[in-house]
Design a protein around this motif. Structure first.
Motif, PDB file in Angstrom:
ATOM      1  N   LEU A 207     -19.481  27.288  -2.392  1.00  0.00           N
ATOM      2  CA  LEU A 207     -20.643  28.174  -2.386  1.00  0.00           C
ATOM      3  C   LEU A 207     -20.195  29.632  -2.308  1.00  0.00           C
ATOM      4  CD1 LEU A 207     -23.697  28.572  -2.298  1.00  0.00           C
ATOM      5  CD2 LEU A 207     -23.611  28.230   0.182  1.00  0.00           C
ATOM      6  N   LYS A 208     -19.204  29.886  -1.476  1.00  0.00           N
ATOM      7  CA  LYS A 208     -18.701  31.258  -1.378  1.00  0.00           C
ATOM      8  C   LYS A 208     -18.062  31.688  -2.700  1.00  0.00           C
ATOM      9  CE  LYS A 208     -16.128  34.450   1.511  1.00  0.00           C
ATOM     10  NZ  LYS A 208     -15.326  34.668   2.738  1.00  0.00           N
ATOM     11  N   GLU A 209     -17.346  30.770  -3.316  1.00  0.00           N
ATOM     12  CA  GLU A 209     -16.713  31.088  -4.602  1.00  0.00           C
ATOM     13  C   GLU A 209     -17.753  31.316  -5.693  1.00  0.00           C
ATOM     14  OE1 GLU A 209     -13.615  29.004  -7.790  1.00  0.00           O
ATOM     15  OE2 GLU A 209     -13.870  28.161  -5.784  1.00  0.00           O
ATOM     16  N   ARG A 210     -18.822  30.539  -5.639  1.00  0.00           N
ATOM     17  CA  ARG A 210     -19.852  30.620  -6.675  1.00  0.00           C
ATOM     18  C   ARG A 210     -20.774  31.823  -6.489  1.00  0.00           C
ATOM     19  NH1 ARG A 210     -21.841  30.003 -11.702  1.00  0.00           N
ATOM     20  NH2 ARG A 210     -24.056  29.441 -11.728  1.00  0.00           N
ATOM     21  N   ALA A 211     -21.298  32.023  -5.288  1.00  0.00           N
ATOM     22  CA  ALA A 211     -22.383  32.988  -5.092  1.00  0.00           C
ATOM     23  C   ALA A 211     -21.939  34.326  -4.492  1.00  0.00           C
ATOM     24  CB  ALA A 211     -23.469  32.372  -4.205  1.00  0.00           C
ATOM     25  N   PHE A 212     -20.970  34.298  -3.595  1.00  0.00           N
ATOM     26  CA  PHE A 212     -20.623  35.507  -2.838  1.00  0.00           C
ATOM     27  C   PHE A 212     -20.252  36.690  -3.733  1.00  0.00           C
ATOM     28  CE2 PHE A 212     -18.389  37.437   0.990  1.00  0.00           C
ATOM     29  CZ  PHE A 212     -19.558  37.556   1.729  1.00  0.00           C
ATOM     30  N   PRO A 213     -19.407  36.503  -4.741  1.00  0.00           N
ATOM     31  CA  PRO A 213     -19.056  37.657  -5.594  1.00  0.00           C
ATOM     32  C   PRO A 213     -20.277  38.276  -6.277  1.00  0.00           C
ATOM     33  CG  PRO A 213     -17.531  35.838  -5.947  1.00  0.00           C
ATOM     34  CD  PRO A 213     -18.656  35.296  -5.135  1.00  0.00           C
ATOM     35  N   HIS A 214     -21.258  37.460  -6.632  1.00  0.00           N
ATOM     36  CA  HIS A 214     -22.466  37.976  -7.281  1.00  0.00           C
ATOM     37  C   HIS A 214     -23.349  38.740  -6.287  1.00  0.00           C
ATOM     38  CE1 HIS A 214     -21.979  36.157 -11.226  1.00  0.00           C
ATOM     39  NE2 HIS A 214     -21.617  35.018 -10.640  1.00  0.00           N
ATOM     40  N   LEU A 215     -23.470  38.203  -5.079  1.00  0.00           N
ATOM     41  CA  LEU A 215     -24.323  38.844  -4.078  1.00  0.00           C
ATOM     42  C   LEU A 215     -23.779  40.202  -3.653  1.00  0.00           C
ATOM     43  CD1 LEU A 215     -25.100  35.730  -1.841  1.00  0.00           C
ATOM     44  CD2 LEU A 215     -26.627  36.807  -3.506  1.00  0.00           C
ATOM     45  N   LEU A 216     -22.473  40.368  -3.739  1.00  0.00           N
ATOM     46  CA  LEU A 216     -21.846  41.620  -3.315  1.00  0.00           C
ATOM     47  C   LEU A 216     -21.455  42.523  -4.476  1.00  0.00           C
ATOM     48  CD1 LEU A 216     -19.413  40.456  -0.473  1.00  0.00           C
ATOM     49  CD2 LEU A 216     -21.877  40.793  -0.405  1.00  0.00           C
ATOM     50  N   SER A 217     -21.737  42.097  -5.696  1.00  0.00           N
ATOM     51  CA  SER A 217     -21.264  42.849  -6.858  1.00  0.00           C
ATOM     52  C   SER A 217     -21.896  44.241  -6.944  1.00  0.00           C
ATOM     53  CB  SER A 217     -21.566  42.079  -8.141  1.00  0.00           C
ATOM     54  OG  SER A 217     -21.121  42.811  -9.267  1.00  0.00           O
ATOM     55  N   ARG A 218     -21.098  45.200  -7.385  1.00  0.00           N
ATOM     56  CA  ARG A 218     -21.599  46.544  -7.667  1.00  0.00           C
ATOM     57  C   ARG A 218     -21.856  46.728  -9.167  1.00  0.00           C
ATOM     58  NH1 ARG A 218     -20.408  50.739  -3.588  1.00  0.00           N
ATOM     59  NH2 ARG A 218     -19.575  49.775  -1.709  1.00  0.00           N
ATOM     60  N   ASP A 219     -21.641  45.672  -9.909  1.00  0.00           N
ATOM     61  CA  ASP A 219     -21.927  45.664 -11.343  1.00  0.00           C
ATOM     62  C   ASP A 219     -23.342  45.107 -11.531  1.00  0.00           C
ATOM     63  OD1 ASP A 219     -22.231  45.162 -14.050  1.00  0.00           O
ATOM     64  OD2 ASP A 219     -20.242  44.263 -14.303  1.00  0.00           O
ATOM     65  N   PRO A 220     -24.290  45.920 -12.009  1.00  0.00           N
ATOM     66  CA  PRO A 220     -25.679  45.447 -12.144  1.00  0.00           C
ATOM     67  C   PRO A 220     -25.817  44.176 -12.965  1.00  0.00           C
ATOM     68  CG  PRO A 220     -25.562  47.822 -12.476  1.00  0.00           C
ATOM     69  CD  PRO A 220     -24.140  47.336 -12.408  1.00  0.00           C
ATOM     70  N   ASP A 221     -24.944  43.971 -13.939  1.00  0.00           N
ATOM     71  CA  ASP A 221     -25.042  42.775 -14.785  1.00  0.00           C
ATOM     72  C   ASP A 221     -24.569  41.509 -14.060  1.00  0.00           C
ATOM     73  OD1 ASP A 221     -26.041  44.251 -16.915  1.00  0.00           O
ATOM     74  OD2 ASP A 221     -24.042  44.711 -17.682  1.00  0.00           O
ATOM     75  N   LYS A 222     -23.809  41.679 -12.996  1.00  0.00           N
ATOM     76  CA  LYS A 222     -23.289  40.532 -12.249  1.00  0.00           C
ATOM     77  C   LYS A 222     -23.976  40.352 -10.898  1.00  0.00           C
ATOM     78  CE  LYS A 222     -18.674  40.903 -14.336  1.00  0.00           C
ATOM     79  NZ  LYS A 222     -17.235  41.142 -14.062  1.00  0.00           N
ATOM     80  N   PHE A 223     -24.713  41.375 -10.469  1.00  0.00           N
ATOM     81  CA  PHE A 223     -25.352  41.364  -9.151  1.00  0.00           C
ATOM     82  C   PHE A 223     -26.510  40.380  -9.107  1.00  0.00           C
ATOM     83  CE2 PHE A 223     -28.506  43.690  -6.303  1.00  0.00           C
ATOM     84  CZ  PHE A 223     -27.947  43.211  -5.126  1.00  0.00           C
ATOM     85  N   TRP A 224     -26.506  39.509  -8.096  1.00  0.00           N
ATOM     86  CA  TRP A 224     -27.575  38.536  -7.888  1.00  0.00           C
ATOM     87  C   TRP A 224     -28.408  38.938  -6.678  1.00  0.00           C
ATOM     88  CZ3 TRP A 224     -25.100  32.940  -8.174  1.00  0.00           C
ATOM     89  CH2 TRP A 224     -24.795  32.648  -9.511  1.00  0.00           C
ATOM     90  N   THR A 225     -29.699  38.636  -6.759  1.00  0.00           N
ATOM     91  CA  THR A 225     -30.555  38.743  -5.575  1.00  0.00           C
ATOM     92  C   THR A 225     -31.014  37.339  -5.185  1.00  0.00           C
ATOM     93  OG1 THR A 225     -32.530  39.122  -6.937  1.00  0.00           O
ATOM     94  CG2 THR A 225     -31.362  41.066  -6.105  1.00  0.00           C
ATOM     95  N   SER A 226     -31.490  37.219  -3.957  1.00  0.00           N
ATOM     96  CA  SER A 226     -31.872  35.915  -3.428  1.00  0.00           C
ATOM     97  C   SER A 226     -33.315  35.911  -2.947  1.00  0.00           C
ATOM     98  CB  SER A 226     -30.959  35.536  -2.251  1.00  0.00           C
ATOM     99  OG  SER A 226     -31.365  34.311  -1.676  1.00  0.00           O
ATOM    100  N   GLY A 227     -33.918  34.725  -3.038  1.00  0.00           N
ATOM    101  CA  GLY A 227     -35.216  34.504  -2.430  1.00  0.00           C
ATOM    102  C   GLY A 227     -35.045  33.771  -1.112  1.00  0.00           C
ATOM    103  N   GLN A 228     -36.178  33.507  -0.462  1.00  0.00           N
ATOM    104  CA  GLN A 228     -36.202  32.765   0.804  1.00  0.00           C
ATOM    105  C   GLN A 228     -37.508  31.977   0.795  1.00  0.00           C
ATOM    106  OE1 GLN A 228     -35.538  35.049   4.563  1.00  0.00           O
ATOM    107  NE2 GLN A 228     -37.513  34.224   5.159  1.00  0.00           N
ATOM    108  N   TRP A 229     -37.456  30.745   0.309  1.00  0.00           N
ATOM    109  CA  TRP A 229     -38.669  29.968   0.061  1.00  0.00           C
ATOM    110  C   TRP A 229     -38.932  29.033   1.227  1.00  0.00           C
ATOM    111  CZ3 TRP A 229     -37.517  28.275  -5.716  1.00  0.00           C
ATOM    112  CH2 TRP A 229     -37.453  29.425  -6.509  1.00  0.00           C
TER     113      TRP A 229
END
Length: 634
Positions: A207-229
């Motif tokens: 999970l850290k390998e998959r999501a962490f780099p996206h959540l912390l990315s400074r590249d807008p094309d790679k940056f992910w946001t998250s929901g809380q459902w």
């Protein structure tokens, strides 16, 4: 020129001053005869009388203007100067200064555009295919880019400045919030998601390998946001009783989720964390909190289609209209269980702590924005011959708003500082106990403060405060959600009771000990009365809890007043402590004095009035339902 006929007494009165100003010209007439109205009108035109030729007139009110939102925030700057090491502050302050200007200019404009470019849902294509395409505006998408580029999530987790990284990152979020067009909401949940992923790095390294780099990315094309459902039809705050979503395990170890998420903000997020009940081989689930596990899912598949999710509709909300919030049907959404069985609520607690902190930050920053606009407007608006800032009554109102804004901010900053210590593993037991108590207190109280300040601030603009295209009403509408999201005031008051009970009073002991240490160091005669009042309130409130600890019904009824008392007392402690420091100004001292004029031990006051007695409970019920017709429901 056509002859103008004055058709009313009002018109004659309106024009008479100009006619009088024209008398000197009239006197130059050689005939001595009265001049015709048409000639008078020509003379009026020569005098450039307002409204003589123009429909709009010549006066236009200056709009309020924002200055640099970091430079103009005196308490923020002095708090950082006092607590952050000089070398660290020297490294981060140029960025905060630059960003303070950006949020007041470019981003302020984008934030207003987010309100104008509200999201909408396209459910079907032109050929009848179900597409559930969420359309957001250009300004919203630009906010995504800015959030990534500015490192609004990354800063806290890169830890370039060790324990001060969290404070630095959240201060930038504080500056960002009122200009973000509500993009601060997905950022809050993304911060919480990053915290969960970081904590699960050993249990779920994939999970850290998959999501962490996206959540912390400074590249807008790679940056992910998250929901809380979490919210479902049966329950909002009642997660244990209200969660109906079920998870069915698949042969490959993944799960399929089936359920209806009633209130899902940041619907355009890339990932989400959600709670569900796993189904055993007999098709049964475990009720209550013990049946809930935490799941990670990605909203879209690799092909770009929704992950077996149907967007039923977007919510039509009072405020936060910039933010896409939807009802979602999960119809076999592929997900991964990331908590131990039945440990979903503890596993998501880090996310809730972060989102509650962000809620408090949003409240404090909303107050700061309203005060900033109101005080600037008071230098521009003239009434009865003077600018508003010259009227002591008007300034008194703004000063009361300022005191509330400072109280909210200093508690937010203290929570940021404590969280930074927790992030880096250097927090003491006392720090952790305080954080457990102060986060819900800050959230529940600041939500109420934000509404109060927004209402007063809107009123300070007079009629213009009520006009939508000034952008001012949106501050009030958006503030209303702050006492609701992430737990209502009453729910969080009960959470405070749980924290006290679960720690066997430990969080309250840490609260009292910290106040005694801070107040014991105050030597300023100007702060003596306020210091004594805070110490007295702290002891009275803790004594009240000790005396009623075995009366659970009484304590529950008093929970709201208790939470308010704890918050007011601790805010007073922090304001006095700051006002007694080497960085303090006379304004800091005055703020502490004014804050401590409040009833800091409200719960004790109301207990002495009998507000928590059985008789009071009965009278409250009789009063609320006096005249209510459907007696069968009582």
């Amino acid at each position: 020129m056509n002859t103008i006929r004055l058709q009313s007494v009002a018109a004659e009165r309106f024009l008479s001053p100009c006619i009088q100003r024209c008398s000197s010209v009239q006197n130059r007439s050689t005939s001595g005869k009265p001049q015709k109205v048409s000639e008078t009108w020509e003379l009026m035109a020569e005098q450039n009388f307002p409204f003589a030729r123009a429909r709009l007139g010549t006066f236009f009110q200056d709009a309020p203007k924002l200055g640099n939102q970091y430079i103009e925030d005196s308490l923020l700057r002095s708090y950082l100067k006092r607590h952050v090491p000089k070398q660290v502050l020297a490294e981060i302050e140029p960025d905060l200064t630059r960003f303070g200007e950006r949020v007041a200019t470019e981003m302020h404009t984008l934030g207003l555009q987010c309100e104008q470019q509200q999201p909408y849902l396209v459910k079907y294509s032109a050929w009848g295919e179900r597409v559930d395409r969420l359309i957001t505006g250009p300004a919203w998408r630009e906010m995504h880019k800015i959030a990534a580029q500015e490192g609004l999530i990354a800063i806290a987790y890169e830890r370039k400045h060790a324990e001060w990284s969290r404070l630095y990152g959240l201060v930038k979020n504080y500056l960002n919030c009122p200009s973000s067009g509500l993009y601060s909401c997905p950022l809050a949940m993304t911060d919480g998601a990053a915290k969960i992923v970081e904590r699960l790095s050993s249990e779920a390294p994939w999970l850290k390998e998959r999501a962490f780099p996206h959540l912390l990315s400074r590249d807008p094309d790679k940056f992910w946001t998250s929901g809380q459902w979490m919210t479902e039809k049966r329950g909002g705050s009642d997660v244990a009783g209200g969660t109906e979503t079920v998870a069915v395990e698949q042969a490959d170890g993944t799960y399929r989720l089936y359920g209806y998420k009633w209130f899902s903000s940041a619907t355009d997020a890339d990932i989400t964390f959600t709670l569900a009940r796993t189904v055993d081989k007999h098709g049964h689930t475990v009720p209550g909190t013990k049946g809930l596990s935490l799941f990670y899912l990605e909203v879209k598949t690799d092909s770009g289609s929704l992950n077996n999710i149907e967007v039923i509709r977007l919510k039509d909300k009072l405020g936060t209209r910039q933010l896409p919030t939807a009802e979602l049907l999960l119809d076999g959404a592929v997900a991964h269980k990331v908590s131990d069985e039945g440990r979903g609520v503890p596993a998501i607690s880090d996310m809730l702590k972060l989102t509650r902190m962000h809620n408090s930050i949003a409240a404090a920053s909303s107050m700061r924005r309203m005060v900033s606009l109101s005080r600037d407007y008071a230098t521009r608006r003239t009434a009865f011959g003077q600018v508003l800032r010259r009227y002591p009554l008007h300034v008194q109102t703004l000063a009361r708003m300022e005191v509330e804004a400072r109280g909210a901010l200093i508690l937010c900053l203290e929570n940021m500082r404590l969280l930074g210590r927790e992030d880096c593993g250097v927090a003491s037991e006392g720090d952790l106990s305080l954080l457990r108590l102060l986060v819900p207190l800050s959230k529940l109280y600041s939500g109420k403060q934000a509404l109060q300040v927004a209402t007063e601030g809107l009123e300070s603009f007079g009629g213009q405060g009520y006009i939508e295209d000034t952008g001012i009403p949106g501050i009030l509408r958006d503030a209303q959600v702050l006492s609701i999201w992430e737990g209502t005031t009453n729910i969080l008051s009960l959470d405070v009771l749980r924290a006290i009970a679960k720690s066997q009073g430990g969080v309250l002991s840490a609260f009292l000990a910290e106040i005694e240490v801070r107040m014991g160091a105050v030597r300023s005669p100007e702060l003596a009365e306020a210091t004594d009042k805070v110490l007295k309130a702290a002891h009275q409130v803790t004594q009240f809890v000790q005396e009623t600890s075995k009366k659970s019904a009484t304590l529950e009824l008093a929970a709201r007043d208790l939470a308010f008392s704890l918050t007011r007392t601790y805010m007073g402690c922090l304001l006095i402590d700051h006002a007694a420091s080497e960085v303090a100004t006379q304004q800091d001292i005055y703020t502490a004095q004014r804050w401590c004029e409040k009833d800091l031990s409200l719960v004790v006051t109301n207990s002495n009035r009998g507000h928590y007695s059985n008789a009071s409970i009965s009278r409250d019920l009789d009063l609320v339902y006096d005249g209510y017709m459907d007696k069968s429901r009582l």
